[in-house]
Design a protein around this motif. Structure first.
Motif, mmCIF file in Angstrom:
data_model
loop_
_atom_site.group_PDB
_atom_site.id
_atom_site.type_symbol
_atom_site.label_atom_id
_atom_site.label_comp_id
_atom_site.label_asym_id
_atom_site.label_seq_id
_atom_site.Cartn_x
_atom_site.Cartn_y
_atom_site.Cartn_z
ATOM 1 N N UNK A 42 5.683 40.454 50.722
ATOM 2 C CA UNK A 42 4.972 40.540 49.287
ATOM 3 C C UNK A 42 3.625 39.735 49.364
ATOM 4 N N UNK A 43 3.835 38.719 50.030
ATOM 5 C CA UNK A 43 2.586 37.964 49.961
ATOM 6 C C UNK A 43 1.438 38.483 51.164
ATOM 7 N N UNK A 44 1.879 39.154 52.190
ATOM 8 C CA UNK A 44 0.904 39.606 52.896
ATOM 9 C C UNK A 44 0.297 40.972 52.010
ATOM 10 N N UNK A 90 0.714 37.432 68.407
ATOM 11 C CA UNK A 90 0.563 38.013 66.887
ATOM 12 C C UNK A 90 0.738 37.241 66.028
ATOM 13 N N UNK A 91 1.706 36.426 65.661
ATOM 14 C CA UNK A 91 1.675 35.386 64.564
ATOM 15 C C UNK A 91 0.535 34.500 64.568
ATOM 16 N N UNK A 92 0.371 33.955 65.728
ATOM 17 C CA UNK A 92 -0.781 33.062 65.733
ATOM 18 C C UNK A 92 -2.003 33.679 64.877
ATOM 19 N N UNK A 93 -2.281 34.918 65.475
ATOM 20 C CA UNK A 93 -3.490 35.573 65.237
ATOM 21 C C UNK A 93 -3.490 35.714 63.733
ATOM 22 N N UNK A 94 -2.330 36.050 62.998
ATOM 23 C CA UNK A 94 -2.368 36.267 61.486
ATOM 24 C C UNK A 94 -2.560 35.056 60.733
ATOM 25 N N UNK A 95 -2.477 33.972 61.615
ATOM 26 C CA UNK A 95 -2.713 32.663 60.542
ATOM 27 C C UNK A 95 -3.963 32.192 60.931
ATOM 28 N N UNK A 98 9.412 45.359 67.997
ATOM 29 C CA UNK A 98 10.692 45.277 67.197
ATOM 30 C C UNK A 98 10.594 43.683 66.662
ATOM 31 N N UNK A 99 9.422 43.135 66.580
ATOM 32 C CA UNK A 99 9.573 41.510 66.007
ATOM 33 C C UNK A 99 8.905 41.483 64.831
ATOM 34 N N UNK A 100 8.835 42.525 63.958
ATOM 35 C CA UNK A 100 8.247 42.441 62.508
ATOM 36 C C UNK A 100 9.338 41.798 61.612
ATOM 37 N N UNK A 101 9.798 40.632 61.735
ATOM 38 C CA UNK A 101 10.832 40.182 61.071
ATOM 39 C C UNK A 101 10.409 39.278 59.938
ATOM 40 N N UNK A 102 9.550 39.792 59.001
ATOM 41 C CA UNK A 102 9.155 38.998 57.903
ATOM 42 C C UNK A 102 10.242 39.229 56.792
ATOM 43 N N UNK A 103 10.197 38.088 56.149
ATOM 44 C CA UNK A 103 11.263 38.081 55.054
ATOM 45 C C UNK A 103 10.527 39.031 53.754
#
Length: 394
Positions: A58-60, A15-20, A48-53
């Motif tokens: 805010x950026x997203x 998922x993180x790759x797909x967001x980039x 349970x892995x949406x561990x964004x700062x």
């Protein structure tokens, strides 16, 4: 039944790759960019892995708000599906078309990011756009089109998917909690009664829902129909017998073709690998996404209906047949490249079965799965944020 592991770490990486970035084969999906963001954010929530700062969230959120459009007269607010379609300021902004589905995906994604859109968006302007997309007369009365034309009338094909999207936006704008008098004063609500009647007219004799009630039913459209009715507060007991046929049709979407019956036959729709999967129509192969459309529909009709299908076999199909051990994510079937849509629907299916059924399902990674809301198709965490934090002033 021994089940394979849910590869949570690889799913997070996927998922993180797909967001980039996405592979070149997915470049035509640019028009669905906000949908891809939604799949990734809520997919991460479900494991349970949406561990964004706070800075990353805010950026997203800022990126999503950049897709917002206000019409030239300042009467409507909505979202475009991709910045690729944004017209320069000096252009005729009448052709900078908002999109109903993009508005849905934007609001859902903002909930996952913990962004209180009630402080930024005017819900009545959003609902004025949604209302303008609804057909008010003719055979499609009550249905919705994806955009409006320059004349302010609904433009484009209509079907049950757009009914679901419209009713979900209404829910997220909290129009269901307004009094009838408040909605009348604003005159920005959709015609709920005609929407319900359009959905009911789309029910096929078999119990499934189709594009017009006379064509072949489809489990994806069936979910959209049932979820729309649920979001509008429809009482399914009013048509108990008819919806019992819907239940039966959905239950029979699970693929259970015994080899003793089909193994010696030249039956083109039989594949032993599909055992436990769900299909979208009669005489079709299994497909990852229909695990969600079918079982979520059963759950929305009545949570006990989940126990009418074999979830152990369904879980085995997803974890052993369509999950990519190399890349992470899930594909349409065992021969397909993983993609965000099928990965999202697989995870939401597993989360629903694990947290809402009475059947015993044990596999490595199960403890990471979080409760989800089957109506809005978001995490329960996001639903709680909508309920408690999103508070419109008027």
């Amino acid at each position: 039944m021994e089940l394979e592991a849910l590869l949570v770490d690889k799913l997070e990486q996927y998922f993180r790759r797909c967001m980039q970035s996405l592979p070149s084969r997915a470049q035509e999906e640019d028009s669905n960019r906000l949908a891809l963001v939604y799949f990734c954010l809520h997919g991460l929530e479900a494991i349970n892995r949406l561990t964004l700062t706070a800075e990353e969230k805010e950026k997203h959120a800022k990126h999503i708000y950049e897709h917002m459009i206000e019409d030239p007269r300042g009467e409507m607010v909505s979202f475009r599906p991709s910045q690729t379609f944004a017209l320069p300021l000096e252009s005729d902004r009448s052709y900078d078309l908002p999109n109903l589905s993009a508005t849905f995906f934007a609001l859902c994604s903002l909930l996952a990011l913990g962004s209180d859109f009630s402080r930024i968006l005017d819900r009545h302007k959003i609902m004025r756009f949604v209302k303008q997309c609804q057909h008010r007369q003719g055979p499609s009365c009550g249905a919705f089109s994806p955009v409006t034309g320059l004349d302010g009338e609904p433009f484009g094909g209509e079907d049950l998917r757009l009914c679901y999207i419209a009713t979900s936006i209404r829910k997220m704008c909290k129009y269901d909690s307004m009094t009838e008098e408040e909605r009348k004063q604003r005159d920005t609500d959709i015609d709920v009664d005609s929407c319900i009647q359009y959905v009911l007219r789309s029910m096929n004799d078999s119990g499934g829902f189709s594009s017009d009630g006379w064509t072949e039913p489809h489990s994806g459209l069936t979910f959209c129909a049932i979820a729309s009715l649920k979001l509008l507060g429809y009482d399914f007991s009013r048509n108990q017998v008819r919806f019992e046929s819907t239940r039966d049709w959905l239950v029979h979407r699970q693929v259970e073709y015994p080899e003793t019956l089909y193994g010696d036959c030249d039956y083109e729709y039989w594949d032993q690998a599909d055992e436990g999967a769900f299909n979208g129509r009669e005489n079709k192969f299994g497909d990852t996404c229909y695990s969600w459309w079918c079982t979520a529909s059963l759950y929305l009709l009545d949570p006990v209906y989940l126990d009418l299908v074999d979830l152990s076999k369904a879980t085995k199909y997803l974890l052993s047949k369509t999950q990519s051990r190399l890349l992470g994510g899930f594909g349409k079937n065992g021969d397909s490249f993983p993609d965000p849509l099928h990965t999202f629907t697989a995870i939401f299916s597993l989360a629903l079965w694990k947290t809402s059924s009475h059947q015993s399902l044990h596999f490595k990674g199960e403890t990471q799965l979080q409760p989800i809301d089957a109506s809005l198709v978001i995490s329960k965490r996001s639903l709680l944020f909508l309920t408690d934090a999103v508070q419109f002033d008027s």
